[in-house]
Design a protein around this motif. Structure first.
Motif, PDB file in Angstrom:
ATOM      1  N   GLY A 112      13.784  -0.193  -5.067  1.00  0.00           N
ATOM      2  CA  GLY A 112      14.112  -0.757  -6.374  1.00  0.00           C
ATOM      3  C   GLY A 112      15.364  -0.173  -6.980  1.00  0.00           C
ATOM      4  N   ASN A 113      15.301   0.129  -8.257  1.00  0.00           N
ATOM      5  CA  ASN A 113      16.434   0.663  -9.009  1.00  0.00           C
ATOM      6  C   ASN A 113      16.620   2.136  -8.649  1.00  0.00           C
ATOM      7  OD1 ASN A 113      18.046   1.835 -11.076  1.00  0.00           O
ATOM      8  ND2 ASN A 113      17.545   0.121 -12.435  1.00  0.00           N
ATOM      9  N   ARG A 114      17.637   2.418  -7.874  1.00  0.00           N
ATOM     10  CA  ARG A 114      17.837   3.794  -7.413  1.00  0.00           C
ATOM     11  C   ARG A 114      18.122   4.756  -8.568  1.00  0.00           C
ATOM     12  NH1 ARG A 114      20.572   1.220  -2.845  1.00  0.00           N
ATOM     13  NH2 ARG A 114      19.393   1.693  -0.935  1.00  0.00           N
ATOM     14  N   LYS A 115      18.784   4.296  -9.593  1.00  0.00           N
ATOM     15  CA  LYS A 115      19.077   5.166 -10.729  1.00  0.00           C
ATOM     16  C   LYS A 115      17.779   5.589 -11.411  1.00  0.00           C
ATOM     17  CE  LYS A 115      21.966   5.455 -14.878  1.00  0.00           C
ATOM     18  NZ  LYS A 115      22.950   4.738 -15.729  1.00  0.00           N
ATOM     19  N   LEU A 116      16.875   4.640 -11.623  1.00  0.00           N
ATOM     20  CA  LEU A 116      15.573   4.956 -12.208  1.00  0.00           C
ATOM     21  C   LEU A 116      14.778   5.862 -11.269  1.00  0.00           C
ATOM     22  CD1 LEU A 116      13.349   4.575 -14.345  1.00  0.00           C
ATOM     23  CD2 LEU A 116      12.668   2.483 -13.134  1.00  0.00           C
ATOM     24  N   GLY A 117      14.874   5.580  -9.974  1.00  0.00           N
ATOM     25  CA  GLY A 117      14.159   6.393  -8.999  1.00  0.00           C
ATOM     26  C   GLY A 117      14.633   7.830  -8.987  1.00  0.00           C
ATOM     27  N   ARG A 118      15.956   8.019  -9.011  1.00  0.00           N
ATOM     28  CA  ARG A 118      16.492   9.385  -8.999  1.00  0.00           C
ATOM     29  C   ARG A 118      16.076  10.134 -10.267  1.00  0.00           C
ATOM     30  NH1 ARG A 118      20.988   6.872  -6.322  1.00  0.00           N
ATOM     31  NH2 ARG A 118      21.989   6.407  -8.322  1.00  0.00           N
ATOM     32  N   TRP A 143       0.837  -1.216   0.000  1.00  0.00           N
ATOM     33  CA  TRP A 143       0.000   0.000   0.000  1.00  0.00           C
ATOM     34  C   TRP A 143       0.869   1.261   0.000  1.00  0.00           C
ATOM     35  CZ3 TRP A 143      -4.757  -0.350  -1.405  1.00  0.00           C
ATOM     36  CH2 TRP A 143      -5.561  -1.442  -1.080  1.00  0.00           C
ATOM     37  N   TRP A 144       1.925   1.260   0.827  1.00  0.00           N
ATOM     38  CA  TRP A 144       2.792   2.434   0.909  1.00  0.00           C
ATOM     39  C   TRP A 144       3.495   2.718  -0.420  1.00  0.00           C
ATOM     40  CZ3 TRP A 144       2.963   6.422   3.857  1.00  0.00           C
ATOM     41  CH2 TRP A 144       2.513   6.357   5.179  1.00  0.00           C
ATOM     42  N   LEU A 145       3.998   1.689  -1.054  1.00  0.00           N
ATOM     43  CA  LEU A 145       4.712   1.892  -2.325  1.00  0.00           C
ATOM     44  C   LEU A 145       3.788   2.467  -3.400  1.00  0.00           C
ATOM     45  CD1 LEU A 145       6.960  -1.303  -2.554  1.00  0.00           C
ATOM     46  CD2 LEU A 145       7.701   1.045  -2.118  1.00  0.00           C
ATOM     47  N   VAL A 146       2.558   1.963  -3.454  1.00  0.00           N
ATOM     48  CA  VAL A 146       1.619   2.447  -4.465  1.00  0.00           C
ATOM     49  C   VAL A 146       1.274   3.908  -4.214  1.00  0.00           C
ATOM     50  CG1 VAL A 146      -0.736   2.212  -5.350  1.00  0.00           C
ATOM     51  CG2 VAL A 146       0.685   0.188  -5.013  1.00  0.00           C
ATOM     52  N   PHE A 147       0.972   4.255  -2.940  1.00  0.00           N
ATOM     53  CA  PHE A 147       0.647   5.648  -2.623  1.00  0.00           C
ATOM     54  C   PHE A 147       1.828   6.578  -2.875  1.00  0.00           C
ATOM     55  CE2 PHE A 147      -2.990   4.080   0.013  1.00  0.00           C
ATOM     56  CZ  PHE A 147      -3.965   4.868  -0.581  1.00  0.00           C
ATOM     57  N   LEU A 148       3.010   6.169  -2.443  1.00  0.00           N
ATOM     58  CA  LEU A 148       4.199   7.003  -2.644  1.00  0.00           C
ATOM     59  C   LEU A 148       4.496   7.180  -4.131  1.00  0.00           C
ATOM     60  CD1 LEU A 148       6.588   5.667   0.145  1.00  0.00           C
ATOM     61  CD2 LEU A 148       5.599   7.968  -0.018  1.00  0.00           C
ATOM     62  N   GLY A 149       4.277   6.120  -4.897  1.00  0.00           N
ATOM     63  CA  GLY A 149       4.527   6.213  -6.332  1.00  0.00           C
ATOM     64  C   GLY A 149       3.626   7.232  -7.016  1.00  0.00           C
ATOM     65  N   PHE A 150       2.411   7.405  -6.481  1.00  0.00           N
ATOM     66  CA  PHE A 150       1.497   8.399  -7.054  1.00  0.00           C
ATOM     67  C   PHE A 150       1.832   9.799  -6.553  1.00  0.00           C
ATOM     68  CE2 PHE A 150      -2.472  10.869  -6.660  1.00  0.00           C
ATOM     69  CZ  PHE A 150      -2.794  10.982  -8.008  1.00  0.00           C
ATOM     70  N   LEU A 151       2.098   9.937  -5.238  1.00  0.00           N
ATOM     71  CA  LEU A 151       2.369  11.258  -4.667  1.00  0.00           C
ATOM     72  C   LEU A 151       3.742  11.781  -5.070  1.00  0.00           C
ATOM     73  CD1 LEU A 151       0.965  10.666  -1.059  1.00  0.00           C
ATOM     74  CD2 LEU A 151      -0.126  11.905  -2.937  1.00  0.00           C
ATOM     75  N   ILE A 152       4.744  10.910  -5.056  1.00  0.00           N
ATOM     76  CA  ILE A 152       6.119  11.323  -5.395  1.00  0.00           C
ATOM     77  C   ILE A 152       6.688  10.293  -6.360  1.00  0.00           C
ATOM     78  CG2 ILE A 152       8.349  12.079  -4.488  1.00  0.00           C
ATOM     79  CD1 ILE A 152       7.080  12.250  -1.734  1.00  0.00           C
ATOM     80  N   PRO A 153       6.374  10.422  -7.639  1.00  0.00           N
ATOM     81  CA  PRO A 153       6.879   9.439  -8.613  1.00  0.00           C
ATOM     82  C   PRO A 153       8.397   9.302  -8.535  1.00  0.00           C
ATOM     83  CG  PRO A 153       5.253  10.877  -9.628  1.00  0.00           C
ATOM     84  CD  PRO A 153       5.525  11.452  -8.279  1.00  0.00           C
ATOM     85  N   GLY A 154       8.864   8.082  -8.505  1.00  0.00           N
ATOM     86  CA  GLY A 154      10.293   7.805  -8.399  1.00  0.00           C
ATOM     87  C   GLY A 154      10.700   7.387  -7.009  1.00  0.00           C
TER      88      GLY A 154
END
Length: 487
Positions: A54-60, A36-47
């Motif tokens: 996950g992949n920190r390079k993609l995240g940054r 649940w946290w990952l999905v919400f965070l992905g919407f509020l703060i993409p990356g």
């Protein structure tokens, strides 16, 4: 024993302090909360899910793109709110506005694609097979919904940007220089008629002039009867042909009367080979429109640099795009093409009726309301057209335009032609904001309309054009005595 060995190896504490990246996959409750946290965070703060789990390079990269997007969005909002003149100026510079919108559209489409990639990657990081069975569908459905919202919003915004650019480019002249106000006003000739077959002999059913005060934004709409005879002309080709006023052409095709609405037919058919107004088409106009413009200038005694033509054949689509219009109908009006013979009752030929009272009209009903004339006078029809124009202006609210932008832009492109240059967007948009809080002043140049300054009515068969010009001047520039409050 495994946990003890892990602790001795120095790995256990690190695992326990990074539940997002190294969760206990055997604990379904932990995995469910993490999902649940990952999905919400992905919407509020993409990356952010990629940085945490996950992949920190993609995240940054995702975080950087998100920060850039919000920075650009906040900057655009601040410019629009604080530096409004600059924003309007930008819209008016055709090539620069086009370049910026192409760049913005590309960025938005890029963001949409990036958010899809990040959203799908986040769903992989969630590891649905490890979470509680009851939550799998909920997390997957939420992730899909938020993915549609985020990428769909970016795609929608890209469409809005592209539509804005295309609409401005197709409706307004891109290269014409701006024109300074004349005697404190911007004057625009507003014409209405049906297009389609027979366009070459089209007569304007509605002729009016919109005068916008260059300081206050106050709007005055002057209605000119379509049958107004013997009109004088401003200096130009038509004044050279008719120095004493228009008396018509002795020709079977276009010599019916000397009415002002015959000018388009005269110029487009009977005088098509005479080369009058040779630059009209290149400047986004036609000889017939330019002749009508010169006639309107001669009638009113003002300078009219621009025109707007409203294609009544597509008029209903624009009304519907605006969500309809609110009109108070003063008398019952028939819909239909009129009687088959003189004296035929309207009940026999009407295809429907517009009833009295307050109505929220669709485009079709509003079109019939503007056209209907067989049970009323032309003067009443003119007043209804002006009433409809005013009702449409009220519908152009920021909220309405934003929510219906695509429909309005599409309908507006089909319904309107003009020679107003895009470079005039800055002053016109500023004045439009000022005009919203003011009542529209209406002048009707007919026997049942606005009286002349001496109190007499306008003679529709033999108008006193000098008196009409004095009336227009007084309405646009009220006497100083009237502006001075009584002691």
């Amino acid at each position: 024993m495994t946990a003890l060995v892990a602790d001795r190896a120095g790995v256990g504490p690190a695992i326990r302090t990074q539940p997002m990246r190294h969760p206990d996959a055997s604990d379904s409750a932990v995995m469910t909360r993490r999902g649940w946290w990952l999905v919400f965070l992905g919407f509020l703060i993409p990356g952010s899910p990629q940085v945490l789990a996950g992949n920190r390079k993609l995240g940054r990269f995702g975080l950087g793109a998100t920060i850039l997007m919000w920075t650009l969005l906040v900057a655009a909002i601040l410019i629009a709110m604080v530096f409004r003149d600059f924003y309007f100026w930008l819209i008016g510079v055709g090539w620069l506005f086009a370049a910026i919108t192409v760049l913005a559209q590309g960025l938005l489409i890029g963001y949409a694609v990036l958010w899809i990639i990040l959203g799908l990657n986040t769903l992989m990081l969630v590891k649905l097979v490890r979470i509680r069975t009851a939550s799998r569908f909920g997390i997957a459905a939420l992730a899909a919904a938020l993915l549609v919202v985020s990428s769909g919003t970016a795609t929608w915004a890209a469409g809005i940007v592209g539509t804005t650019r295309d609409t401005l480019g197709s409706v307004f002249a891109a290269s014409a220089p701006p024109v300074a106000p004349s005697d404190g006003y911007y004057n625009i000739l507003l014409l209405g008629a049906d297009s389609g077959e027979g366009r070459d002999s089209m007569r304007f059913d509605s002729i009016s002039v919109v005068s916008i005060n260059a300081d206050t934004g106050a709007v005055t709409i002057t209605g000119i009867p379509r049958d107004m005879p013997d009109v004088p002309f401003a200096p130009g080709p038509m004044q050279d042909l008719y120095p004493e006023g228009h008396y018509g052409v002795a020709d079977d095709e276009c010599g019916w009367t000397s009415a002002i609405n015959q000018l388009n037919t005269e110029l487009e058919i009977c005088r098509a080979d005479e080369g009058l107004y040779p630059d009209a088409v290149a400047n986004g106009s036609t000889p017939g429109i330019e002749a009508t413009k010169d006639a309107a200038e001669g009638v009113l005694g003002i300078t009219i640099p621009y025109y707007v033509f409203i294609d009544m054949d597509h008029f209903a689509a624009l009304i519907d795009a605006l969500g309809g219009v609110q009109i108070t109908v003063s008398e019952r009006l028939p819909k239909g093409g009129g009687p088959a013979y003189e004296g035929q009752p309207a009940e026999d030929w009407a295809i429907g009726w517009i009833e009295e009272g307050d109505q929220h009209m669709t485009g079709d009903t509003a079109q019939w309301y503007a056209r209907s004339r067989y049970t009323t006078s032309d003067w009443d029809r003119m007043q209804r057209q002006r009433q409809l124009q005013e009702a449409m202006l009220k519908q152009f609210t920021p909220e309405n335009v934003l929510t219906r932008f695509q429909e309005i832009a599409k309908a507006g492109t089909a319904v309107m032609e003009t020679d107003v240059p895009q470079s005039m967007m800055q002053p016109f948009l500023n004045l439009a904001l000022k005009a919203r809080s003011q009542e529209v002043q209406k002048i009707e140049l007919n026997p049942e309309g606005t009286p002349l300054l001496d109190g007499s009515t306008i003679d529709d068969m033999d108008p006193d054009y000098t008196a009409i010009q004095e009336l227009i001047h007084e309405k646009l520039h009220p006497s100083a005595a009237e502006d001075t409050p009584a002691p």
